[in-house]
Design a protein around this motif. Sequence first.
Motif, PDB file in Angstrom:
ATOM      1  N   LEU A 174     -94.032  26.151 -37.413  1.00 45.26           N
ATOM      2  CA  LEU A 174     -94.794  26.726 -36.300  1.00 45.26           C
ATOM      3  C   LEU A 174     -96.137  26.019 -36.144  1.00 45.26           C
ATOM      4  N   LEU A 175     -96.752  25.676 -37.258  1.00 49.68           N
ATOM      5  CA  LEU A 175     -98.040  24.990 -37.221  1.00 49.68           C
ATOM      6  C   LEU A 175     -97.896  23.560 -36.710  1.00 49.68           C
ATOM      7  N   ASN A 176     -96.689  23.021 -36.790  1.00 49.35           N
ATOM      8  CA  ASN A 176     -96.441  21.652 -36.344  1.00 49.35           C
ATOM      9  C   ASN A 176     -96.030  21.567 -34.883  1.00 49.35           C
ATOM     10  N   GLY A 177     -96.026  22.715 -34.178  1.00 48.55           N
ATOM     11  CA  GLY A 177     -95.682  22.675 -32.763  1.00 48.55           C
ATOM     12  C   GLY A 177     -94.202  22.919 -32.506  1.00 48.55           C
ATOM     13  N   GLU A 182     -97.965  24.486 -28.849  1.00 50.31           N
ATOM     14  CA  GLU A 182     -99.041  23.604 -29.296  1.00 50.31           C
ATOM     15  C   GLU A 182     -99.146  23.616 -30.816  1.00 50.31           C
ATOM     16  N   PRO A 183     -99.281  22.448 -31.445  1.00 50.12           N
ATOM     17  CA  PRO A 183     -99.466  22.420 -32.902  1.00 50.12           C
ATOM     18  C   PRO A 183    -100.847  22.927 -33.273  1.00 50.12           C
ATOM     19  N   PHE A 215    -107.433  32.448 -35.873  1.00 47.79           N
ATOM     20  CA  PHE A 215    -106.643  31.877 -34.790  1.00 47.79           C
ATOM     21  C   PHE A 215    -106.700  30.354 -34.894  1.00 47.79           C
ATOM     22  N   ALA A 216    -105.536  29.742 -35.038  1.00 46.62           N
ATOM     23  CA  ALA A 216    -105.441  28.285 -35.118  1.00 46.62           C
ATOM     24  C   ALA A 216    -105.060  27.733 -33.756  1.00 46.62           C
ATOM     25  N   TYR A 217    -105.855  26.775 -33.280  1.00 49.69           N
ATOM     26  CA  TYR A 217    -105.602  26.100 -32.011  1.00 49.69           C
ATOM     27  C   TYR A 217    -105.287  24.635 -32.276  1.00 49.69           C
ATOM     28  N   LYS A 218    -104.997  23.901 -31.229  1.00 56.35           N
ATOM     29  CA  LYS A 218    -104.652  22.482 -31.411  1.00 56.35           C
ATOM     30  C   LYS A 218    -105.872  21.644 -31.793  1.00 56.35           C
ATOM     31  N   ASP A 219    -107.084  22.169 -31.513  1.00 58.90           N
ATOM     32  CA  ASP A 219    -108.281  21.380 -31.761  1.00 58.90           C
ATOM     33  C   ASP A 219    -109.323  22.098 -32.617  1.00 58.90           C
ATOM     34  N   SER A 220    -108.982  23.268 -33.159  1.00 61.67           N
ATOM     35  CA  SER A 220    -109.957  24.027 -33.954  1.00 61.67           C
ATOM     36  C   SER A 220    -109.276  25.243 -34.568  1.00 61.67           C
ATOM     37  N   ALA A 221    -110.072  26.026 -35.287  1.00 64.24           N
ATOM     38  CA  ALA A 221    -109.611  27.309 -35.832  1.00 64.24           C
ATOM     39  C   ALA A 221    -110.828  28.195 -35.999  1.00 64.24           C
ATOM     40  N   VAL A 222    -110.653  29.510 -35.789  1.00 69.37           N
ATOM     41  CA  VAL A 222    -111.786  30.432 -35.871  1.00 69.37           C
ATOM     42  C   VAL A 222    -111.327  31.769 -36.431  1.00 69.37           C
ATOM     43  N   ALA A 223    -112.150  32.365 -37.304  1.00 68.02           N
ATOM     44  CA  ALA A 223    -111.843  33.678 -37.864  1.00 68.02           C
ATOM     45  C   ALA A 223    -112.313  34.754 -36.895  1.00 68.02           C
ATOM     46  N   VAL A 224    -111.409  35.650 -36.523  1.00 69.25           N
ATOM     47  CA  VAL A 224    -111.719  36.712 -35.570  1.00 69.25           C
ATOM     48  C   VAL A 224    -112.214  37.966 -36.299  1.00 69.25           C
TER      49      VAL A 224
END
Length: 231
Positions: A174-177, A182-183, A215-224
């Motif tokens: 899932l993390l690989n797209g 989106e990966p 939340f992991a995005y294709k260009d970053s990650a942020v703790a909610v």
Amino acid sequence: MNNAEKIIQGVRQQGRMVLTEIEAKQVFSAAGIPVTETILAASKKEAVAISEKIGFPVVLKIASPDITHKTDAGGVKIGLKNKTDVNKAYAEIMASVRSVYPKAKIEGVTVQAVARPGIEIIIGVFKDPQFGPVIMFGLGGIFVEVLKDVAFRIIPIVRRDAAEMIKEIKGYSLLNGYRGHEPADIPALESILLKVSDFVEKNPGIKEIDLNPVFAYKDSAVAVDARIVLE
């Protein structure tokens, strides 16, 4: 003494072992871990003003040093789209929380913008009686609750450990797209794992950490959401 240490010391001086969400996010931010901006509103009027400033939709959560499981107490309202929603949500949160925790110290509510959807990740730390602090990585939400799809390492870790933890979980595809999705930004997740490990190594009085969801995005990650428990 850095800002994170000052916050932790202040919490201990108050006789508390659990940091509020705002305190936890301030500590993680000082440690270089990306978190969503969360602002304290001491009144309904403030909650509306902050919501209008940061932009709808927003999330309101009860702000109390005595309440750690906010959702169970009816202390969380998500997806609030306008001033009317915020007014109603604030009143409902206060009524629900006061009925469940009549003696809790209530500081108000926290206000944060709704984070754009991403792949839900959980990163946690706990103290093992034999091995000491252990860091955990896995997919968040139903995956961690039902499938227990997580990987563990003893702190401290290096980047190779972080990379291996991420690849170990069953949901790595899932993390690989997977199937056109989106990966995730794998280096950003590795970075968070390393910074959490470094933070715990420098602060041995930490008993438990919960970053869930990240939340992991294709260009970053942020703790909610963020939680820190002291020994």
